[in-house]
Design a protein around this motif. Structure first.
Motif: not given
Length: 749
Positions: A103, A177, A386, A388, A417, A420, A423, A425-429
């Motif tokens: 990232s 992504r 994502r 939060e 997906t 992650i 984390s 606050t995972p970001k998948f995108d």
């Protein structure tokens, strides 16, 4: 593991978000352009570093172990590292073809190091070779540009920087992504968390397809010429049927002539490809705990005929054999003794929709047979952005964390997906699309914690834990509008409702034809076979997966309704014709309605005079069901307060009370659902349904202004009482429209 109980109110509201998608920032469902760049689906414009490691050649072996090399590649970006799978066969020309990602938020260094190392001699100070890249010189690739071609790079000595023997084929670029290489890429954290390569499926994104499910209808008609051990007595025969772990049986019948007759339908569920067999066993109940198996019939499911309508399937005789065999009786040799035969009617039902999810949240309503499918009416696009504010689901290195991944289901397709790691606050995108065949369907997105990381044990003891889920009914989405929302993840715990975090999604439902979609609102919700040959409640319970609800059947509780139903179905043609004549007279001579009603009641009283009771009223045990009361129910009735019975008996009675209360709650919920659907007519929660209702009201008002209401009532009455020849065995347009309306059941936990 879960958040502690708190008296603070839980924020359950949806929040509007403004992520950067495609060409710019989303503000109020509109995209504000920031740059003239190609759109990249429904994912945020967050940059990632991609390193594609293809292969190596002429890699030198370590001097300490001449001729030995177990190579792998490690990519270093500051303190973050990711590595490929090592080769353990002493190869100096390995081929990896793996993609590693970092990232942009993780990159704190201007130098990217690609290091070739030996698994046996894994030392950061003395690698096999190294290649360095300057972050500022890495190209940026924006889809749908052509993929970046990999190039050969000469390995260098880490200490001196001089070129050494060996080359590595690489491609390094910055992207998002939306890049097609993202699906097969390893995140830096995920690659470090793996125990071995066999767990790759628990980290990388996956796409799964639900199997095609069929109903297997087994109609057991009769058995002929059965041979039992004791021919001097009248046998008691039943047939048990098994498909895999599913088992059903017919009723036990007496067969004095050894030709028992059942005429029973048994329903099973089977999945393509049909690998199981239908196993039928004919059994004779000789006495208590004494059962004789007369014989078996084994029929491959792949040999059973398929049907997509209500046509009659031909009967067939199957020979009962020991050991099990499925042989047509016409092919049996007459000189051999046989224990009898079964007369069966078998088919695979393709005209039904096999419900494998809750009927309230179904994501697909199509029949099993693909030839009955209609063209899609639109496309559903989902961007999983994502999460939060997640609560820690595990402890790692002394701190709470989570290894989150999402699973989305719509129709036959499940998508998972990437995981992650470490984390909250995972970001998948990630972006996914589905074809839509009916707007009265629900998209379900669930967030889970991966329990497979950090352990090589993948048994059921490490099942992934659910964090929360989101349901979105497509009919609530305005076609063509992009929704970017933050959905709260709510779960119910013994301490109350808990908010486990928020899931940020981008959703868009695009309709190809608004006319076709509006036409669907007049069509039955389920395929025609559900109405032509409906499944009984007993069959639904046996199949376990299905729960078909017919609201109109609950309303047939009144005597007047039953009488009017007999009139409409022409059960007594003379009565129906008289009702037609009386109906027309009342409409055009409406001043006679009240006198005729009073006259009818007086005549009914005179008619019932001959049925008058001749004795004073007394207690009727049938009204209170005292004659059929269970002994335990009577014992409970006379029990003291507090109880004097054992704990196990009280627990059993409490469970029985809970079961009765649950059924009452279901009925009350059904009644509330119908009321909520009435309120949904003008609420605009379902924009298409409300628009249709408004147009219907306007047209109806204009018609009522022109045509006398007596004519309209006569037409409606004649249509309601039409002859069965002119009826279709499917719900009416109004009932189909009403069943598609929204209720608040979608908002319940």
């Amino acid at each position: 593991m879960y958040p502690s109980s708190s008296q603070e109110p839980v924020d359950c509201t949806l929040k509007e978000i403004s992520p950067y998608l495609g060409r710019g920032q989303v503000v109020g469902s509109h995209v504000v352009r920031l740059a003239d760049k190609p759109a990249s689906d429904r994912v945020e414009q967050m940059q990632y570093l991609f390193v594609r490691v293809v292969k190596a050649r002429e890699v030198p072996a370590m001097e300490e172990i001449p001729g030995s090399l177990d190579p792998f590649v490690e990519v270093r970006v500051g303190k973050y590292r990711a590595r490929t799978e090592p080769f353990e066969k002493q190869r100096q020309d390995p081929v990896w073809n793996e993609v590693l990602t970092f990232s942009r938020d993780q990159i704190r260094s201007k130098v990217i190091e690609v290091v070739v190392k030996d698994k046996v001699y894994d030392n950061d100070d003395e690698p096999v070779g190294i290649i360095r890249f300057d972050l500022n010189g890495i190209p940026i690739r924006i889809p749908p540009e052509d993929p970046l071609a990999p190039e050969w790079h000469r390995l260098e000595d880490k200490q001196t920087g001089e070129k050494t023997k060996g080359e590595l084929m690489l491609a390094v670029w910055m992207g998002t992504r939306a890049d097609e290489a993202s699906d097969d890429a390893w995140d830096s954290d995920a690659a470090a968390a793996l125990v071995d390569g066999s767990m790759a499926a628990y980290i990388r994104p996956q796409v799964y397809f639900s199997p095609s499910l069929w109903y297997v209808r087994v109609e057991i008609i009769q058995a002929e010429d059965l041979v039992v051990a004791e021919k001097s007595r009248s046998p008691k025969i039943c047939v048990k049927a098994h498909i895999g772990h599913q088992g059903l049986k017919t009723k036990v019948v007496h067969a004095p002539e050894f030709n028992p007759l059942w005429n029973e339908d048994l329903l099973f569920v089977a999945a393509e490809p049909f690998e199981d067999h239908l196993i039928l066993s004919v059994e004779d109940f000789e006495g208590p705990n004494r059962v004789e198996v007369i014989g078996w019939v084994v029929i491959p499911l792949s040999s059973i005929e398929k049907r997509v309508d209500n046509r009659v399937i031909a009967k067939r005789r199957y020979q009962v054999e020991k050991p099990a065999a499925a042989v047509d009786v016409d092919q049996w040799k007459e000189e051999e003794e046989v224990p009898g035969s079964l007369l069966l009617r078998l088919c695979l039902e393709g005209g039904y929709h096999v419900l494998d999810e809750s009927p309230h949240y179904s994501s697909d309503l199509r029949p099993t047979a693909k030839e009955l499918w209609n063209p899609p009416i639109g496309v559903l696009e989902l961007g999983i952005l994502r999460a939060e504010g997640l609560h820690p689901m595990k402890t790692r290195d002394g701190r709470g964390t989570s290894d989150a991944f999402c699973v989305a289901r719509y129709g036959h397709e499940w998508v998972r997906t990437r995981t992650i790691v470490n984390s909250l606050t995972p970001k998948f995108d990630e972006h996914h699309t589905w074809a839509v065949y009916d707007p009265a369907t629900v998209l379900t997105v669930g967030l889970f914690d991966n329990r497979q990381l950090g352990s090589s044990n993948t048994t059921s003891n490490n099942n992934d834990m659910k964090i929360g889920k989101v349901r979105i009914r497509l009919s609530t989405l305005e076609p063509g509008r992009l929704y970017t929302k933050s959905y709260p993840l709510l779960v119910l715990h013994p301490s109350g409702v808990k908010k486990m975090g928020e899931l940020l999604l981008a959703i868009k439902f695009s309709c190809t034809s608004l006319v076709n979609m509006m036409y669907l609102y007049t069509r039955p919700l389920l395929p025609m076979m559900h109405y032509i040959r409906p499944l009984t409640l007993v069959q639904q319970d046996v199949l376990r997966y299905r729960a078909v609800k017919i609201v109109a059947a609950r309303l047939r509780l009144f005597t007047v309704g039953k009488w009017f139903g007999d009139v409409c179905t022409w059960k007594n043609p003379v009565t129906t014709v008289l009702v037609h004549v009386l109906f027309v007279m009342l409409m055009y001579l409406n001043q006679l309605i009240l006198p005729l009603l009073l006259l009818y009641m007086s005549l009914l009283g005179i008619w019932n005079y001959r049925y008058r009771p001749h004795y004073p009223p007394h207690m009727d045990t049938r009204i209170s069901y005292a004659e059929v009361a269970h002994p335990d129910e009577l014992d409970e009735e006379f029990d003291t307060l507090p109880t004097t019975k054992s704990t196990d008996l009280v627990r059993m009675r409490y469970d029985r009370l809970r079961s009765v209360a649950g059924r009452i709650q279901t009925v009350v919920g059904d009644v509330a659902t119908q009321g909520e659907r009435v309120l949904a007519f003008l609420s605009w929660r379902d924009p298409v349904a409300t628009a249709i209702f408004v147009i219907f009201c306007i047209v109806s008002a204009l018609v009522l202004l022109v045509i006398p209401y007596q004519v309209i009532i006569v037409v409606v009455g004649f249509y309601k009482m039409r002859h069965p020849w002119f009826r279709q065995r499917q719900p009416s347009v109004l009932l189909s429209f009403f069943r598609r309306l929204l209720s608040k059941i979608d908002n319940m936990l």
